[in-house]
Scaffold this motif. Structure first.
Motif, PDB file in Angstrom:
ATOM      1  N   GLU A  32       0.847  -1.194   0.000  1.00  0.00           N
ATOM      2  CA  GLU A  32       0.000   0.000   0.000  1.00  0.00           C
ATOM      3  C   GLU A  32       0.880   1.241   0.000  1.00  0.00           C
ATOM      4  O   GLU A  32       1.962   1.252   0.582  1.00  0.00           O
ATOM      5  CB  GLU A  32      -0.907   0.007   1.239  1.00  0.00           C
ATOM      6  CG  GLU A  32      -1.831  -1.206   1.299  1.00  0.00           C
ATOM      7  CD  GLU A  32      -2.470  -1.366   2.660  1.00  0.00           C
ATOM      8  OE1 GLU A  32      -3.707  -1.476   2.692  1.00  0.00           O
ATOM      9  OE2 GLU A  32      -1.742  -1.371   3.673  1.00  0.00           O
ATOM     10  N   SER A  33       0.399   2.290  -0.660  1.00  0.00           N
ATOM     11  CA  SER A  33       1.162   3.543  -0.730  1.00  0.00           C
ATOM     12  C   SER A  33       0.378   4.676  -0.105  1.00  0.00           C
ATOM     13  O   SER A  33      -0.851   4.613   0.014  1.00  0.00           O
ATOM     14  CB  SER A  33       1.508   3.866  -2.184  1.00  0.00           C
ATOM     15  OG  SER A  33       0.319   4.075  -2.934  1.00  0.00           O
ATOM     16  N   PHE A  34       1.098   5.711   0.297  1.00  0.00           N
ATOM     17  CA  PHE A  34       0.449   6.912   0.826  1.00  0.00           C
ATOM     18  C   PHE A  34       1.302   8.118   0.451  1.00  0.00           C
ATOM     19  O   PHE A  34       2.463   7.992   0.040  1.00  0.00           O
ATOM     20  CB  PHE A  34       0.272   6.821   2.346  1.00  0.00           C
ATOM     21  CG  PHE A  34       1.560   6.725   3.114  1.00  0.00           C
ATOM     22  CD1 PHE A  34       2.181   7.879   3.624  1.00  0.00           C
ATOM     23  CD2 PHE A  34       2.170   5.492   3.344  1.00  0.00           C
ATOM     24  CE1 PHE A  34       3.367   7.796   4.335  1.00  0.00           C
ATOM     25  CE2 PHE A  34       3.356   5.402   4.056  1.00  0.00           C
ATOM     26  CZ  PHE A  34       3.959   6.554   4.549  1.00  0.00           C
ATOM     27  N   THR A  35       0.710   9.295   0.602  1.00  0.00           N
ATOM     28  CA  THR A  35       1.377  10.549   0.232  1.00  0.00           C
ATOM     29  C   THR A  35       1.354  11.511   1.414  1.00  0.00           C
ATOM     30  O   THR A  35       0.318  11.668   2.076  1.00  0.00           O
ATOM     31  CB  THR A  35       0.670  11.204  -0.967  1.00  0.00           C
ATOM     32  OG1 THR A  35       0.669  10.297  -2.066  1.00  0.00           O
ATOM     33  CG2 THR A  35       1.379  12.496  -1.380  1.00  0.00           C
ATOM     34  N   VAL A  36       2.498  12.186   1.662  1.00  0.00           N
ATOM     35  CA  VAL A  36       2.587  13.257   2.646  1.00  0.00           C
ATOM     36  C   VAL A  36       2.703  14.575   1.882  1.00  0.00           C
ATOM     37  O   VAL A  36       3.584  14.728   1.026  1.00  0.00           O
ATOM     38  CB  VAL A  36       3.796  13.072   3.592  1.00  0.00           C
ATOM     39  CG1 VAL A  36       3.895  14.253   4.570  1.00  0.00           C
ATOM     40  CG2 VAL A  36       3.670  11.759   4.350  1.00  0.00           C
ATOM     41  N   THR A  37       1.798  15.514   2.165  1.00  0.00           N
ATOM     42  CA  THR A  37       1.730  16.779   1.423  1.00  0.00           C
ATOM     43  C   THR A  37       1.960  17.966   2.363  1.00  0.00           C
ATOM     44  O   THR A  37       1.379  18.027   3.451  1.00  0.00           O
ATOM     45  CB  THR A  37       0.343  16.923   0.758  1.00  0.00           C
ATOM     46  OG1 THR A  37       0.103  15.781  -0.069  1.00  0.00           O
ATOM     47  CG2 THR A  37       0.274  18.184  -0.080  1.00  0.00           C
ATOM     48  N   LEU A  38       2.815  18.886   1.947  1.00  0.00           N
ATOM     49  CA  LEU A  38       3.055  20.124   2.685  1.00  0.00           C
ATOM     50  C   LEU A  38       2.084  21.211   2.230  1.00  0.00           C
ATOM     51  O   LEU A  38       1.652  21.231   1.070  1.00  0.00           O
ATOM     52  CB  LEU A  38       4.486  20.622   2.455  1.00  0.00           C
ATOM     53  CG  LEU A  38       5.635  19.673   2.882  1.00  0.00           C
ATOM     54  CD1 LEU A  38       6.982  20.350   2.582  1.00  0.00           C
ATOM     55  CD2 LEU A  38       5.526  19.311   4.357  1.00  0.00           C
ATOM     56  N   GLY A  39       1.746  22.122   3.162  1.00  0.00           N
ATOM     57  CA  GLY A  39       0.874  23.237   2.794  1.00  0.00           C
ATOM     58  C   GLY A  39       0.873  24.317   3.864  1.00  0.00           C
ATOM     59  O   GLY A  39       1.343  24.110   4.991  1.00  0.00           O
ATOM     60  N   ASN A  40       0.334  25.492   3.497  1.00  0.00           N
ATOM     61  CA  ASN A  40       0.190  26.611   4.428  1.00  0.00           C
ATOM     62  C   ASN A  40       1.516  27.001   5.086  1.00  0.00           C
ATOM     63  O   ASN A  40       1.607  27.154   6.307  1.00  0.00           O
ATOM     64  CB  ASN A  40      -0.851  26.292   5.507  1.00  0.00           C
ATOM     65  CG  ASN A  40      -2.208  25.966   4.917  1.00  0.00           C
ATOM     66  OD1 ASN A  40      -2.660  26.653   3.999  1.00  0.00           O
ATOM     67  ND2 ASN A  40      -2.837  24.924   5.425  1.00  0.00           N
TER      68      ASN A  40
END
Length: 242
Positions: A2-10
């Motif tokens: 299984e894969s997942f994504t970590v996203t930066l913001g603000n």
């Protein structure tokens, strides 16, 4: 896996997000074990005949380490197999192996019996903890062993009957029954007479004729059973006299 994504913001202040995402992957380190019968059903075979029943054990998931699982056979007796056939054992997978075959050698017989089901059951999966957990996905598989033996019996429908007068005839009936394998089959029959004053003779019967019209002798014939049929009646014609 299984894969997942970590996203930066603000981002605060004067920060610029140059790379805003990163991928992660959760790699499964578990193993699944299954068993399947290669033959759904077989005939047991005649006495002296043998045949091999095969069951395939497969594994899926992480193949990087060794795995083992036990198996046990049930449903048939030891004498249903060729002497020395193991009825339990251990399946061991080396790293990278995906399938193993279990073989049991069935011994045919001439014993009239019910159909039987051979079942193999898996248990006790073992793997190195460093390689994750091992689960039994399908832990049983079965093959139907069909009885292919047949028992035939004959019975007189009348214990006794009067012969009748000269020129008359009387029909004596006999019922042939069968049990066991009910596929289409046939069996011959014939009238036999003994010796002495109390024994019937050729003249006591209405005999058939052969292809040339000659007396064919004592009555005889063939009983034909259709598939599934359990009984057939034979008629013997007796000639009356004075």
């Amino acid at each position: 896996d299984e894969s997942f994504t970590v996203t930066l913001g603000n981002a605060s202040g004067h920060a610029d997000i140059l790379v805003g995402e990163a991928q992660g992957s959760i790699v499964s380190d578990d193993v699944g074990i299954s068993i399947q019968a290669e033959q759904a059903a077989v005939d047991e075979g005649a006495a002296g005949e043998t045949q091999v029943l095969r069951f395939t054990v497969t594994r899926s998931g992480d193949l990087s380490g060794p795995v083992s699982v036990t198996w046990t056979a049930s449903g048939l007796q030891a004498d249903d197999f060729v002497l020395g056939t193991a009825l339990n054992g251990l399946v061991e997978f080396a790293a990278g192996e995906t399938s193993k075959v279990i073989e049991l050698t069935l011994a045919g017989d001439a014993v009239l019996e019910s159909d039987e089901t051979l079942t193999l059951t898996l248990g006790n999966p073992v793997s190195n903890p460093a390689y994750g957990q091992t689960q039994l996905l399908t832990d049983t598989a079965s093959t139907l062993v069909r009885n292919d033996d047949l028992a035939l019996s004959i019975d007189a429908d009348q214990a006794s009957a009067a012969e009748g007068d000269a020129g008359q005839e009387r029909s004596f009936t006999f019922t042939v029954t069968r049990s066991g394998d009910l596929r289409a089959t046939s069996v011959d029959w014939k009238v036999a007479v003994g010796q002495g004053v109390d024994a019937a003779s050729l003249a006591d019967f209405v005999a058939g004729q052969d292809a040339l019209g000659a007396n064919a002798g004592l009555p005889s014939g063939t009983v034909d059973f259709a598939e599934g049929q359990t009984s057939v009646q034979i008629t013997v014609r007796v000639a009356g006299d004075g």
